[in-house]
Scaffold this motif. Structure first.
Motif, PDB file in Angstrom:
ATOM      1  N   LEU A   1       6.827   6.917  10.452  1.00 25.60           N
ATOM      2  CA  LEU A   1       5.627   6.448   9.848  1.00 25.60           C
ATOM      3  C   LEU A   1       5.254   7.326   8.790  1.00 25.60           C
ATOM      4  CD1 LEU A   1       2.926   6.061  12.822  1.00 25.60           C
ATOM      5  CD2 LEU A   1       4.014   4.352  11.114  1.00 25.60           C
ATOM      6  N   LEU A   2       6.037   8.500   8.228  1.00 29.88           N
ATOM      7  CA  LEU A   2       5.922   9.285   7.325  1.00 29.88           C
ATOM      8  C   LEU A   2       6.523   8.370   5.983  1.00 29.88           C
ATOM      9  CD1 LEU A   2       6.458  13.275   7.790  1.00 29.88           C
ATOM     10  CD2 LEU A   2       4.307  11.863   7.491  1.00 29.88           C
ATOM     11  N   GLY A   3       7.628   7.667   6.622  1.00 22.40           N
ATOM     12  CA  GLY A   3       8.392   6.869   5.567  1.00 22.40           C
ATOM     13  C   GLY A   3       7.971   5.322   5.644  1.00 22.40           C
ATOM     14  N   LEU A   4       6.825   5.218   6.146  1.00 27.02           N
ATOM     15  CA  LEU A   4       6.379   3.786   6.120  1.00 27.02           C
ATOM     16  C   LEU A   4       6.289   3.049   5.154  1.00 27.02           C
ATOM     17  CD1 LEU A   4       5.455   1.583   8.458  1.00 27.02           C
ATOM     18  CD2 LEU A   4       3.219   2.365   8.194  1.00 27.02           C
ATOM     19  N   ALA A   5       5.640   3.774   3.877  1.00 27.57           N
ATOM     20  CA  ALA A   5       5.401   3.162   2.701  1.00 27.57           C
ATOM     21  C   ALA A   5       6.295   3.315   1.811  1.00 27.57           C
ATOM     22  CB  ALA A   5       4.037   3.805   2.156  1.00 27.57           C
ATOM     23  N   SER A   6       7.547   3.858   2.165  1.00 31.70           N
ATOM     24  CA  SER A   6       8.629   3.994   1.242  1.00 31.70           C
ATOM     25  C   SER A   6       9.500   2.670   1.313  1.00 31.70           C
ATOM     26  CB  SER A   6       9.495   5.150   1.710  1.00 31.70           C
ATOM     27  OG  SER A   6       8.956   6.320   1.874  1.00 31.70           O
ATOM     28  N   ALA A   7      10.184   2.504   0.115  1.00 28.27           N
ATOM     29  CA  ALA A   7      10.947   1.144  -0.058  1.00 28.27           C
ATOM     30  C   ALA A   7      12.233   1.134   1.028  1.00 28.27           C
ATOM     31  CB  ALA A   7      11.350   1.146  -1.191  1.00 28.27           C
ATOM     32  N   THR A   8      12.245  -0.070   1.490  1.00 22.74           N
ATOM     33  CA  THR A   8      13.548  -0.320   2.559  1.00 22.74           C
ATOM     34  C   THR A   8      14.785   0.195   1.932  1.00 22.74           C
ATOM     35  OG1 THR A   8      13.612  -2.617   1.658  1.00 22.74           O
ATOM     36  CG2 THR A   8      12.529  -2.086   3.730  1.00 22.74           C
ATOM     37  N   ALA A   9      14.874  -0.127   0.555  1.00 30.71           N
ATOM     38  CA  ALA A   9      16.062   0.327  -0.175  1.00 30.71           C
ATOM     39  C   ALA A   9      16.504   1.837  -0.109  1.00 30.71           C
ATOM     40  CB  ALA A   9      16.121   0.026  -1.924  1.00 30.71           C
ATOM     41  N   VAL A  10      15.606   2.788   0.310  1.00 27.83           N
ATOM     42  CA  VAL A  10      15.734   4.328   0.510  1.00 27.83           C
ATOM     43  C   VAL A  10      15.752   4.373   1.935  1.00 27.83           C
ATOM     44  CG1 VAL A  10      15.463   4.969  -1.991  1.00 27.83           C
ATOM     45  CG2 VAL A  10      13.710   4.856  -0.268  1.00 27.83           C
TER      46      VAL A  10
ATOM     47  N   TYR B   1       0.472   9.388   2.002  1.00 21.97           N
ATOM     48  CA  TYR B   1       0.778   7.952   1.455  1.00 21.97           C
ATOM     49  C   TYR B   1       0.384   7.718  -0.089  1.00 21.97           C
ATOM     50  CZ  TYR B   1       1.688   6.253   6.171  1.00 21.97           C
ATOM     51  OH  TYR B   1       2.173   5.996   7.607  1.00 21.97           O
ATOM     52  N   ALA B   2      -0.631   8.373  -0.328  1.00 24.14           N
ATOM     53  CA  ALA B   2      -1.039   8.188  -1.733  1.00 24.14           C
ATOM     54  C   ALA B   2      -0.137   8.753  -2.771  1.00 24.14           C
ATOM     55  CB  ALA B   2      -2.473   8.950  -1.938  1.00 24.14           C
ATOM     56  N   ALA B   3       0.460  10.141  -2.354  1.00 22.13           N
ATOM     57  CA  ALA B   3       1.516  10.861  -3.078  1.00 22.13           C
ATOM     58  C   ALA B   3       2.882   9.956  -2.969  1.00 22.13           C
ATOM     59  CB  ALA B   3       1.681  12.205  -2.282  1.00 22.13           C
ATOM     60  N   THR B   4       3.072   9.559  -1.984  1.00 21.96           N
ATOM     61  CA  THR B   4       4.520   8.432  -1.914  1.00 21.96           C
ATOM     62  C   THR B   4       4.307   7.426  -2.992  1.00 21.96           C
ATOM     63  OG1 THR B   4       4.532   9.064   0.748  1.00 21.96           O
ATOM     64  CG2 THR B   4       5.703   6.996  -0.233  1.00 21.96           C
TER      65      THR B   4
ATOM     66  N   GLY C   1       3.262  -2.445   3.264  1.00 26.52           N
ATOM     67  CA  GLY C   1       2.175  -2.348   2.281  1.00 26.52           C
ATOM     68  C   GLY C   1       0.972  -1.809   2.572  1.00 26.52           C
ATOM     69  N   LEU C   2      -0.173  -2.181   1.861  1.00 30.01           N
ATOM     70  CA  LEU C   2      -1.370  -1.339   1.915  1.00 30.01           C
ATOM     71  C   LEU C   2      -2.229  -1.775   3.099  1.00 30.01           C
ATOM     72  CD1 LEU C   2      -3.073   0.484   0.374  1.00 30.01           C
ATOM     73  CD2 LEU C   2      -4.192  -1.141  -0.832  1.00 30.01           C
ATOM     74  N   ALA C   3      -2.064  -3.035   3.593  1.00 33.21           N
ATOM     75  CA  ALA C   3      -2.495  -3.465   4.802  1.00 33.21           C
ATOM     76  C   ALA C   3      -2.015  -2.639   6.069  1.00 33.21           C
ATOM     77  CB  ALA C   3      -2.295  -5.171   4.865  1.00 33.21           C
ATOM     78  N   GLU C   4      -0.669  -2.581   5.963  1.00 32.53           N
ATOM     79  CA  GLU C   4      -0.210  -1.901   7.241  1.00 32.53           C
ATOM     80  C   GLU C   4      -0.480  -0.391   7.081  1.00 32.53           C
ATOM     81  OE1 GLU C   4       2.628  -5.215   6.182  1.00 32.53           O
ATOM     82  OE2 GLU C   4       1.367  -3.657   5.094  1.00 32.53           O
TER      83      GLU C   4
ATOM     84  N   MET D   1       3.527  -4.246   9.307  1.00 32.06           N
ATOM     85  CA  MET D   1       4.021  -3.067  10.204  1.00 32.06           C
ATOM     86  C   MET D   1       4.836  -3.631  11.359  1.00 32.06           C
ATOM     87  SD  MET D   1       2.499   0.290  11.668  1.00 32.06           S
ATOM     88  CE  MET D   1       1.278  -0.484  12.661  1.00 32.06           C
ATOM     89  N   ALA D   2       5.890  -3.388  11.634  1.00 29.73           N
ATOM     90  CA  ALA D   2       6.673  -3.812  12.705  1.00 29.73           C
ATOM     91  C   ALA D   2       6.105  -3.514  14.310  1.00 29.73           C
ATOM     92  CB  ALA D   2       8.224  -3.465  12.636  1.00 29.73           C
ATOM     93  N   LEU D   3       6.385  -4.288  15.015  1.00 31.61           N
ATOM     94  CA  LEU D   3       5.845  -4.081  16.330  1.00 31.61           C
ATOM     95  C   LEU D   3       6.131  -2.863  16.946  1.00 31.61           C
ATOM     96  CD1 LEU D   3       4.246  -4.989  18.756  1.00 31.61           C
ATOM     97  CD2 LEU D   3       6.222  -6.341  19.623  1.00 31.61           C
ATOM     98  N   ASP D   4       7.544  -2.215  16.646  1.00 27.58           N
ATOM     99  CA  ASP D   4       7.787  -1.006  17.293  1.00 27.58           C
ATOM    100  C   ASP D   4       7.355   0.159  16.740  1.00 27.58           C
ATOM    101  OD1 ASP D   4      11.020  -0.292  15.261  1.00 27.58           O
ATOM    102  OD2 ASP D   4       9.037  -1.297  14.736  1.00 27.58           O
ATOM    103  N   HIS D   5       6.779  -0.076  15.509  1.00 30.51           N
ATOM    104  CA  HIS D   5       5.939   1.142  14.877  1.00 30.51           C
ATOM    105  C   HIS D   5       4.649   1.192  15.650  1.00 30.51           C
ATOM    106  CE1 HIS D   5       8.554   1.211  11.133  1.00 30.51           C
ATOM    107  NE2 HIS D   5       8.534   2.528  11.646  1.00 30.51           N
ATOM    108  N   THR D   6       4.322   0.176  15.855  1.00 35.83           N
ATOM    109  CA  THR D   6       2.784   0.067  16.518  1.00 35.83           C
ATOM    110  C   THR D   6       2.949   0.541  17.875  1.00 35.83           C
ATOM    111  OG1 THR D   6       2.159  -2.039  15.330  1.00 35.83           O
ATOM    112  CG2 THR D   6       0.938  -1.592  17.213  1.00 35.83           C
TER     113      THR D   6
END
Length: 338
Positions: free
Chosen positions: A43-52, A84-87, A58-61, A1-6
């Protein structure tokens, strides 16, 4: 996860989520402002692909986010966990418009997994799939924008405004009181055939269970922090600290197993990590309450709220008994999901 999100997560925890956590619990109020704030910082879009336009995490983040949130507000953490599970299902098969809306933080999804005894009838009519039945425990029921409705190994992507879909009575229970966990009923709910993901459970369940372990770890760490300075140094306290550390090691290894496609990943994610997390959190919470005495049961101390959240999370689907059955099936070479 990027530092700015943290950094941004820390800011939202301090400004929005922590000040409201107690009232969310007491009133059983859905943490709408927290969800909105999490969407605004990505953070709602954290697990979404960068393409969208998502975070591509990933799961660790995502596990680290859930752990941190659970230690502040269990209800908000559980809402994000099921999102995240639904995503994971939406990313596998969802339309670009839905994937993009989640990535932008404009759309809250959730998982309609249900209890073992739930029944869902599925029929096909022309180019549509018709759902009938009730799921008895759905987080963010009546609050989410869409539902990943699981049946068998498949899942259907159902918009919240689909005719025939309705939420049950508001949840008023022991813990996780603000996560709007209640029943969802589908009464002749029609969805297009292309909204069905044939292996939806394979995408959703590992994420749901691994993040469930991270959720329990966050509660465990919060309860230990709550009692710091209130319990004299002792061998028992040292043993509780060691158990929390062992849970962290186990969770990290499970994330690595799932992310790396390791041979034991399925049983670790589907049974052991979630079960170990739930049992560890409740047992440590129980012991800390005893060590701290009557003062620990007062609502002024967050330990009481975290402990109730841990107890409630332990009985969510899949229950401990179901998880033990998964592990037992694996031990004797039977299929995990029968």
């Amino acid at each position: 996860m990027a530092l700015d999100h943290t950094v941004l997560l820390g800011s939202v925890l301090e400004s929005t989520i922590a000040p409201q956590a107690d009232q969310v619990d007491r009133a059983g109020r859905f943490p709408r402002s927290a969800v909105t704030a999490l969407g605004e910082i990505g953070l709602l879009g954290l697990a979404s692909a960068t393409a969208v336009g998502g975070g591509g995490a990933g799961l660790a983040e995502t596990a680290r986010v859930i752990e941190r949130l659970a230690g502040v507000c269990g209800s908000t953490a559980m809402v994000l966990l099921t999102h995240y599970a639904a995503t994971a299902v939406v990313e596998a098969h969802g339309p670009p418009s839905l994937r993009g809306a989640i990535a932008r933080g404009e759309h809250l999804a959730t998982l309609a997994l249900g209890e073992p005894g739930d029944r869902c009838a599925v029929t096909r009519t022309g180019g549509a799939v018709v759902l009938d039945g009730t799921k008895t425990w759905v987080t963010a029921a009546g609050e989410a924008d869409s539902y990943v409705w699981c049946y068998g190994s498949a899942a259907a992507l159902v918009a919240a405004d689909t005719p025939g879909l309705r939420a049950g009575a508001p949840f008023d229970g022991l813990g996780l009181r603000g996560c709007a966990a209640t029943s969802m009923t589908a009464d002749r709910v029609e969805v297009p055939a292309d909204a069905v993901v044939t292996e939806g459970l394979d995408h959703a369940l590992p994420v749901f269970l691994v993040l469930g372990a991270a959720f329990s770890l966050g509660l465990t760490e919060a309860m230990l922090a709550d009692t710091a300075g209130r319990v004299p140094a002792s061998r028992e306290l040292a043993a509780l600290r060691a158990r929390a550390d062992l849970l962290r090691v186990f969770c990290d290894d499970t994330v690595a197993a799932v992310a790396g496609g390791r041979g034991d990943a399925r049983v670790r994610a589907a049974a052991q990590a979630r079960l170990a997390g739930a049992e560890t959190a409740t047992e440590i919470g129980d012991r800390l309450l005893r060590l701290c005495g009557f003062a620990a049961a007062r609502k002024e101390l967050a330990l009481e709220r975290h402990y109730r959240d841990a107890l409630t999370a332990r009985v969510m689907t899949p229950t401990g008994e179901t998880l033990q059955e998964f592990a037992g099936c694996d031990a004797v070479g039977q299929p995990l999901f029968r």
